[in-house]
Design a protein around this motif. Structure first.
Motif, PDB file in Angstrom:
ATOM      1  N   UNK A 191       0.733   1.919  16.257  1.00  9.93           N
ATOM      2  CA  UNK A 191       1.026   0.909  15.248  1.00  9.93           C
ATOM      3  C   UNK A 191       2.331   1.237  14.541  1.00  9.93           C
ATOM      4  N   UNK A 192       3.085   0.209  14.200  1.00 13.98           N
ATOM      5  CA  UNK A 192       4.237   0.375  13.335  1.00 13.98           C
ATOM      6  C   UNK A 192       3.759   0.373  11.883  1.00 13.98           C
ATOM      7  N   UNK A 193       4.542   0.986  11.015  1.00 13.13           N
ATOM      8  CA  UNK A 193       4.146   1.053   9.604  1.00 13.13           C
ATOM      9  C   UNK A 193       3.983  -0.350   9.029  1.00 13.13           C
ATOM     10  N   UNK A 194       4.808  -1.284   9.471  1.00 12.54           N
ATOM     11  CA  UNK A 194       4.745  -2.644   8.971  1.00 12.54           C
ATOM     12  C   UNK A 194       3.508  -3.405   9.400  1.00 12.54           C
TER      13      UNK A 194
ATOM     14  N   UNK B 146      -4.730   7.825  12.292  1.00 12.42           N
ATOM     15  CA  UNK B 146      -6.121   7.663  12.729  1.00 12.42           C
ATOM     16  C   UNK B 146      -6.180   6.863  14.028  1.00 12.42           C
ATOM     17  N   UNK B 147      -5.458   5.759  14.066  1.00 14.46           N
ATOM     18  CA  UNK B 147      -5.489   4.930  15.270  1.00 14.46           C
ATOM     19  C   UNK B 147      -4.700   5.555  16.417  1.00 14.46           C
TER      20      UNK B 147
ATOM     21  N   UNK C 261     -14.925  -1.748  10.695  1.00 16.98           N
ATOM     22  CA  UNK C 261     -15.902  -0.776  10.214  1.00 16.98           C
ATOM     23  C   UNK C 261     -16.941  -0.463  11.283  1.00 16.98           C
ATOM     24  N   UNK C 262     -17.082  -1.367  12.243  1.00 12.54           N
ATOM     25  CA  UNK C 262     -18.104  -1.208  13.274  1.00 12.54           C
ATOM     26  C   UNK C 262     -17.526  -0.716  14.599  1.00 12.54           C
ATOM     27  N   UNK C 263     -16.284  -0.208  14.596  1.00 14.60           N
ATOM     28  CA  UNK C 263     -15.649   0.149  15.847  1.00 14.60           C
ATOM     29  C   UNK C 263     -16.389   1.271  16.585  1.00 14.60           C
ATOM     30  N   UNK C 264     -17.162   2.064  15.857  1.00 16.79           N
ATOM     31  CA  UNK C 264     -17.902   3.154  16.511  1.00 16.79           C
ATOM     32  C   UNK C 264     -18.959   2.610  17.452  1.00 16.79           C
TER      33      UNK C 264
ATOM     34  N   UNK D 192       0.828  -1.196   0.000  1.00 20.22           N
ATOM     35  CA  UNK D 192       0.000   0.000   0.000  1.00 20.22           C
ATOM     36  C   UNK D 192       0.868   1.253   0.000  1.00 20.22           C
ATOM     37  N   UNK D 193       0.301   2.354  -0.482  1.00 20.72           N
ATOM     38  CA  UNK D 193       1.057   3.607  -0.516  1.00 20.72           C
ATOM     39  C   UNK D 193       1.366   4.101   0.892  1.00 20.72           C
ATOM     40  N   UNK D 194       2.577   4.653   1.044  1.00 14.84           N
ATOM     41  CA  UNK D 194       3.017   5.109   2.360  1.00 14.84           C
ATOM     42  C   UNK D 194       2.096   6.177   2.929  1.00 14.84           C
ATOM     43  N   UNK D 195       1.620   7.114   2.071  1.00  8.76           N
ATOM     44  CA  UNK D 195       0.775   8.191   2.593  1.00  8.76           C
ATOM     45  C   UNK D 195      -0.512   7.636   3.191  1.00  8.76           C
ATOM     46  N   UNK D 196      -1.036   6.565   2.584  1.00 12.54           N
ATOM     47  CA  UNK D 196      -2.267   5.971   3.094  1.00 12.54           C
ATOM     48  C   UNK D 196      -2.001   5.191   4.375  1.00 12.54           C
ATOM     49  N   UNK D 197      -0.920   4.452   4.407  1.00 10.98           N
ATOM     50  CA  UNK D 197      -0.580   3.680   5.615  1.00 10.98           C
ATOM     51  C   UNK D 197      -0.302   4.612   6.787  1.00 10.98           C
ATOM     52  N   UNK D 198       0.383   5.714   6.501  1.00 14.57           N
ATOM     53  CA  UNK D 198       0.658   6.687   7.571  1.00 14.57           C
ATOM     54  C   UNK D 198      -0.639   7.351   8.023  1.00 14.57           C
ATOM     55  N   UNK D 199      -1.556   7.593   7.076  1.00 13.02           N
ATOM     56  CA  UNK D 199      -2.848   8.157   7.458  1.00 13.02           C
ATOM     57  C   UNK D 199      -3.615   7.234   8.384  1.00 13.02           C
TER      58      UNK D 199
END
Length: 210
Positions: A95-98, A87-88, A205-208, A76-83
């Motif tokens: 979380x680690x990037x890996x 979020x978390x 998806x249901x974490x809320x 996956x793209x780094x910008x998305x993984x970092x996003x």
């Protein structure tokens, strides 16, 4: 060469296809009746402008020689993984990037993640439930146990203390009943999983609703 005979244990038709045929037949025979649909469902609102703008920009990018970049990174793209990490992090989860992997969708993940687990693991699912939870394990030949979601337990079955399971599927809010566990009820499932050394597969998806 031998085939996987467990595919022969699947139902002849995918559940939602069967439901669609029955709904169509009922509507044709009784057009005056109103049908409450508990099938696969569908989206009801259009995509927001931010999403459509991003999609158009991405297509334009791939359509020009100067900005074309071929396949994306396999994780996956780094910008998305970092996003996703960010979020978390806002929720206190480090979380680690890996640890972040961008896949092609949840339905395929439901099948692919099972490759991590031996076929001898016992699977526990609520009933009724999203059929992919069951079908992916049927195809692998695993033993499946069911927790009945009934009106008596509010369609939210508690952990069955009389059986031991290795892989637990929780769908909350449940598909198709819509019933949602509260935090205390989910805590009982976590305690059950820890006591049995089990893994809970829970849709983020249901974490809320936790």
């Amino acid at each position: 060469m031998r085939i996987n005979t467990h595919y022969q244990d699947l139902e002849d038709s995918y559940l939602f296809s069967t439901i669609a045929k029955k709904v169509a037949q009922q509507s044709a025979e009784h057009p005056e009746q109103k049908i409450i649909r508990l099938g696969i469902g569908d989206v009801t609102l259009p995509l927001c402008p931010a999403v459509t703008d991003a999609l158009h920009a991405a297509v334009d990018e791939m359509g020009n020689k100067e900005t074309f970049h071929g396949y994306g990174p396999e994780q996956g793209y780094d910008f998305l993984r970092e996003g996703i990490r960010g979020y978390y992090a806002q929720k206190g989860v480090a979380l680690e990037a890996g640890e972040v992997f961008i896949s092609d969708g949840a339905k395929s993940d439901l099948g692919n993640i099972l490759d991590l687990f031996d076929r001898d693991n016992i699977v526990l699912v609520p009933d009724p439930v999203y059929p992919v939870y069951v079908d992916t394990n049927v195809m692998a030949g695993r033993k499946i146990l069911y927790c009945d979601a009934t009106e008596q337990n509010g369609f939210l079955p508690p952990p069955p203390q009389e059986v031991e399971a290795d892989i637990i599927y929780l769908c909350s809010p449940n598909n198709p009943t819509g019933a949602a566990y509260n935090r205390e009820q989910l805590g009982a499932w976590v305690a059950y999983a820890k006591a049995n050394g089990a893994v809970i597969l829970y849709d983020a998806a249901y974490e809320a609703f936790i």
